[in-house]
Enzyme design. Structure first.
Site, PDB file in Angstrom:
ATOM      1  N   HIS A 181       0.846  -1.188   0.000  1.00  0.00           N
ATOM      2  CA  HIS A 181       0.000   0.000   0.000  1.00  0.00           C
ATOM      3  C   HIS A 181       0.887   1.246   0.000  1.00  0.00           C
ATOM      4  O   HIS A 181       2.114   1.139   0.152  1.00  0.00           O
ATOM      5  CB  HIS A 181      -0.925   0.007   1.222  1.00  0.00           C
TER       6      HIS A 181
HETATM    7  P1  TYD Z   1      -1.484  -2.836   7.652  1.00  0.00           P
HETATM    8  O1  TYD Z   1      -0.957  -1.457   7.867  1.00  0.00           O
HETATM    9  O2  TYD Z   1      -2.217  -3.112   6.365  1.00  0.00           O
HETATM   10  O3  TYD Z   1      -0.311  -3.895   7.826  1.00  0.00           O
HETATM   11  P2  TYD Z   1       0.939  -4.218   6.881  1.00  0.00           P
HETATM   12  O4  TYD Z   1       1.231  -3.001   6.063  1.00  0.00           O
HETATM   13  O5  TYD Z   1       2.028  -4.566   7.821  1.00  0.00           O
HETATM   14  O6  TYD Z   1       0.613  -5.381   6.035  1.00  0.00           O
HETATM   15  O7  TYD Z   1      -2.404  -3.213   8.889  1.00  0.00           O
HETATM   16  C1  TYD Z   1      -2.915  -4.516   9.041  1.00  0.00           C
HETATM   17  C2  TYD Z   1      -4.166  -4.421   9.901  1.00  0.00           C
HETATM   18  O8  TYD Z   1      -3.836  -3.919  11.199  1.00  0.00           O
HETATM   19  C3  TYD Z   1      -5.216  -3.490   9.327  1.00  0.00           C
HETATM   20  O9  TYD Z   1      -6.470  -4.138   9.434  1.00  0.00           O
HETATM   21  C4  TYD Z   1      -5.224  -2.302  10.220  1.00  0.00           C
HETATM   22  C5  TYD Z   1      -4.611  -2.777  11.509  1.00  0.00           C
HETATM   23  N1  TYD Z   1      -3.764  -1.741  12.113  1.00  0.00           N
HETATM   24  C6  TYD Z   1      -4.224  -1.033  13.205  1.00  0.00           C
HETATM   25  O10 TYD Z   1      -5.353  -1.243  13.694  1.00  0.00           O
HETATM   26  N2  TYD Z   1      -3.420  -0.079  13.762  1.00  0.00           N
HETATM   27  C7  TYD Z   1      -2.187   0.186  13.258  1.00  0.00           C
HETATM   28  O11 TYD Z   1      -1.455   1.073  13.786  1.00  0.00           O
HETATM   29  C8  TYD Z   1      -1.726  -0.534  12.111  1.00  0.00           C
HETATM   30  C9  TYD Z   1      -0.381  -0.279  11.512  1.00  0.00           C
HETATM   31  C10 TYD Z   1      -2.541  -1.496  11.572  1.00  0.00           C
END
Ligand code: TYD
Length: 149
Positions: free
Chosen positions: A65
């Site tokens: 993303h």
């Molecule tokens: P995401 O940022 O998409 O993770 P990555 O980039 O590591 O694959 O986040 C994964 C899930 O966690 C998403 O459903 C949102 C949640 N999340 C939170 O609730 N708080 C946070 O600070 C972060 C980073 C993610």
């Protein structure tokens, strides 16, 4: 659907050039090593949030993303992983494998985190609290946003 409306968060030119590795202070002794990070000093933003990735299965990809306005700093606190950054045209790969340096990511950069070593821990400092509206998770939307499509 293809939008022709200019995107409000198109990146400044040279977004990839703004991605950079930053060395962190190290305090070493016979009792082990210590590294510290002060917001606005060692990273170019005030830190509002910290999170970490762990127990990442082999072969998994995290990230995938971009963020509209969030700045981040990524560290391999333990083990190693690679960060593939892209501005929609060019791609660069940064390998993180020591806990005394990290990768600064400005806003509007697409990132994939790959090649996590077994037992690795990815520490992330962020400039803002969590906000799902700040994410661009659709790659085509990202390409349109940066004018690459
Ligand atoms: P995401 O940022 O998409 O993770 P990555 O980039 O590591 O694959 O986040 C994964 C899930 O966690 C998403 O459903 C949102 C949640 N999340 C939170 O609730 N708080 C946070 O600070 C972060 C980073 C993610």
């Amino acid at each position: 659907m293809t939008s022709t409306v200019p995107y409000p968060h198109a990146p400044a030119a040279g977004a990839l050039d703004r991605c950079r590795l930053i060395d962190l202070p190290r305090v070493g002794s016979e009792r082990g090593n210590l590294t510290f990070i002060e917001g606005g000093v060692h990273v170019p933003f005030a830190v509002e949030r910290v999170y970490y990735l762990y127990d990442v299965p082999g072969g998994a990809t995290r990230g995938a993303h971009a963020h509209r306005s969030l700045q981040q700093f990524l560290i391999a606190a333990s083990g190693s992983f690679d960060v593939v950054v892209s501005d929609g045209v060019e791609e660069r790969v940064f390998s993180l494998n020591r806990s005394y340096y990290g990768l600064y990511l400005p806003e509007m950069v697409w990132r994939d985190l790959v090649n996590f070593s077994s037992g690795s821990v990815g520490l992330v400092l962020a400039s803002r609290h969590y906000d799902e509206d700040d994410y661009i998770r659709d790659h085509d939307e990202y390409l349109r946003a940066v004018g690459a499509r």
